[in-house]
Design a protein around this motif. Structure first.
Motif, mmCIF file in Angstrom:
data_model
loop_
_atom_site.group_PDB
_atom_site.id
_atom_site.type_symbol
_atom_site.label_atom_id
_atom_site.label_comp_id
_atom_site.label_asym_id
_atom_site.label_seq_id
_atom_site.Cartn_x
_atom_site.Cartn_y
_atom_site.Cartn_z
ATOM 1 N N GLN A 118 3.944 -2.332 -8.738
ATOM 2 C CA GLN A 118 5.245 -3.049 -7.649
ATOM 3 C C GLN A 118 6.081 -3.673 -8.204
ATOM 4 O O GLN A 118 5.738 -4.649 -9.263
ATOM 5 N N GLU A 119 7.135 -3.577 -7.841
ATOM 6 C CA GLU A 119 8.381 -4.161 -8.416
ATOM 7 C C GLU A 119 8.182 -5.673 -8.260
ATOM 8 O O GLU A 119 8.247 -6.122 -7.225
ATOM 9 N N LYS A 158 0.857 -1.265 -0.019
ATOM 10 C CA LYS A 158 -0.101 0.000 -0.015
ATOM 11 C C LYS A 158 0.797 0.993 0.016
ATOM 12 O O LYS A 158 2.036 1.061 0.210
ATOM 13 N N VAL A 159 0.367 2.407 -0.348
ATOM 14 C CA VAL A 159 1.042 3.654 -0.209
ATOM 15 C C VAL A 159 0.226 4.470 0.982
ATOM 16 O O VAL A 159 -0.675 4.263 1.328
ATOM 17 N N VAL A 160 1.215 5.011 2.075
ATOM 18 C CA VAL A 160 0.785 5.621 3.212
ATOM 19 C C VAL A 160 1.572 6.629 3.463
ATOM 20 O O VAL A 160 2.468 6.952 3.163
ATOM 21 N N GLU A 220 -8.512 0.397 -0.720
ATOM 22 C CA GLU A 220 -7.508 0.295 0.387
ATOM 23 C C GLU A 220 -6.259 0.448 0.097
ATOM 24 O O GLU A 220 -5.281 -0.136 1.020
ATOM 25 N N ASP A 221 -5.739 0.624 -1.139
ATOM 26 C CA ASP A 221 -4.228 0.591 -1.391
ATOM 27 C C ASP A 221 -3.602 1.943 -1.003
ATOM 28 O O ASP A 221 -2.421 2.034 -1.018
ATOM 29 N N PHE A 222 -4.622 2.664 -0.086
ATOM 30 C CA PHE A 222 -3.858 3.923 0.318
ATOM 31 C C PHE A 222 -4.474 4.191 1.752
ATOM 32 O O PHE A 222 -5.680 3.640 2.246
ATOM 33 N N VAL A 231 5.379 6.951 2.086
ATOM 34 C CA VAL A 231 5.731 5.575 1.840
ATOM 35 C C VAL A 231 5.088 4.901 0.954
ATOM 36 O O VAL A 231 3.947 4.963 0.705
ATOM 37 N N GLY A 232 5.928 4.407 -0.067
ATOM 38 C CA GLY A 232 5.578 3.753 -1.247
ATOM 39 C C GLY A 232 5.196 2.304 -1.058
ATOM 40 O O GLY A 232 5.208 1.798 0.163
ATOM 41 N N ARG A 233 4.674 1.616 -2.117
ATOM 42 C CA ARG A 233 4.151 0.112 -1.992
ATOM 43 C C ARG A 233 5.401 -0.643 -1.336
ATOM 44 O O ARG A 233 5.113 -1.623 -0.774
ATOM 45 N N ASP A 234 6.662 -0.122 -1.878
ATOM 46 C CA ASP A 234 7.813 -1.187 -1.441
ATOM 47 C C ASP A 234 8.062 -0.926 0.097
ATOM 48 O O ASP A 234 9.334 -1.287 0.222
#
Length: 178
Positions: free
Chosen positions: A169-170, A28-30, A61-63, A138-141
């Motif tokens: 996403q990588e 997720k992106v937070v 909910e990805d964010f 904060v990114g998905r990684d």
């Protein structure tokens, strides 16, 4: 927690004082924000809530936004965790998580904030939070993608948040012929 390599390595406390493994936000992106109820920037709660609802309407909910109340700047968050929760809901209709009141600077700083500041120092390389409502993306990684000062309004971050959400996403490197 010097061995922390990503956002997901931390377990800050929620409003009830229970650990929240940030690994639950993997992929997720937070947006992480240190907040206060009696600050000139407190109206940013409204902007954060609007941002939260608008982005989640599109990306589900990805964010996530996580608010971390802090009383280190002019004593502007004097209440208990229950007082803070009530204030946020009654005055700004906040639906994103407001965590346990915490320190963001100094010897007792929350390890998450120590890591965030190390990953993305402020102006002139300063590794401290200057005031309430500083923001970290904060990114998905699990890596810090951006940091903004208190003066940056939440709505100004929508574009960069969406850009981060739209990044793929990588995937782990595959071996063998393609």
């Amino acid at each position: 927690m010097a061995a922390a390599k990503s956002f997901y390595d931390f377990k800050p406390l929620d409003k009830r004082g229970e650990e929240v493994p940030l690994s639950k936000y993997k992929g997720k992106v937070v947006l992480v924000v240190n907040t206060a109820s009696k600050c000139g920037f407190t109206p940013q709660y409204a902007g954060l809530e609007k941002l939260y609802k608008d982005v989640r309407a599109k990306y589900g909910e990805d964010f996530e936004i996580l608010g971390f109340p802090c009383n280190q700047f002019g004593g502007q968050e004097p209440g208990t965790d229950d007082d803070i929760q009530n204030f946020c809901q009654v005055n700004y209709g906040v639906t994103f998580p407001i965590m346990h009141k915490t320190d963001v600077n100094g010897d007792n700083a929350n390890p998450l904030f120590t890591w965030l500041k190390d990953e993305k120092p402020g102006v002139m390389g300063l590794k401290r939070i200057k005031w309430n409502f500083e923001k970290f993306l904060v990114g998905r990684d699990g890596k810090v993608k951006g940091r903004w000062a208190s003066l940056t309004k939440p709505e100004a971050l929508e574009k960069v948040i969406i850009e981060e959400l739209e990044k793929k996403q990588e995937a782990p490197a595959e071996t063998g012929a393609q």
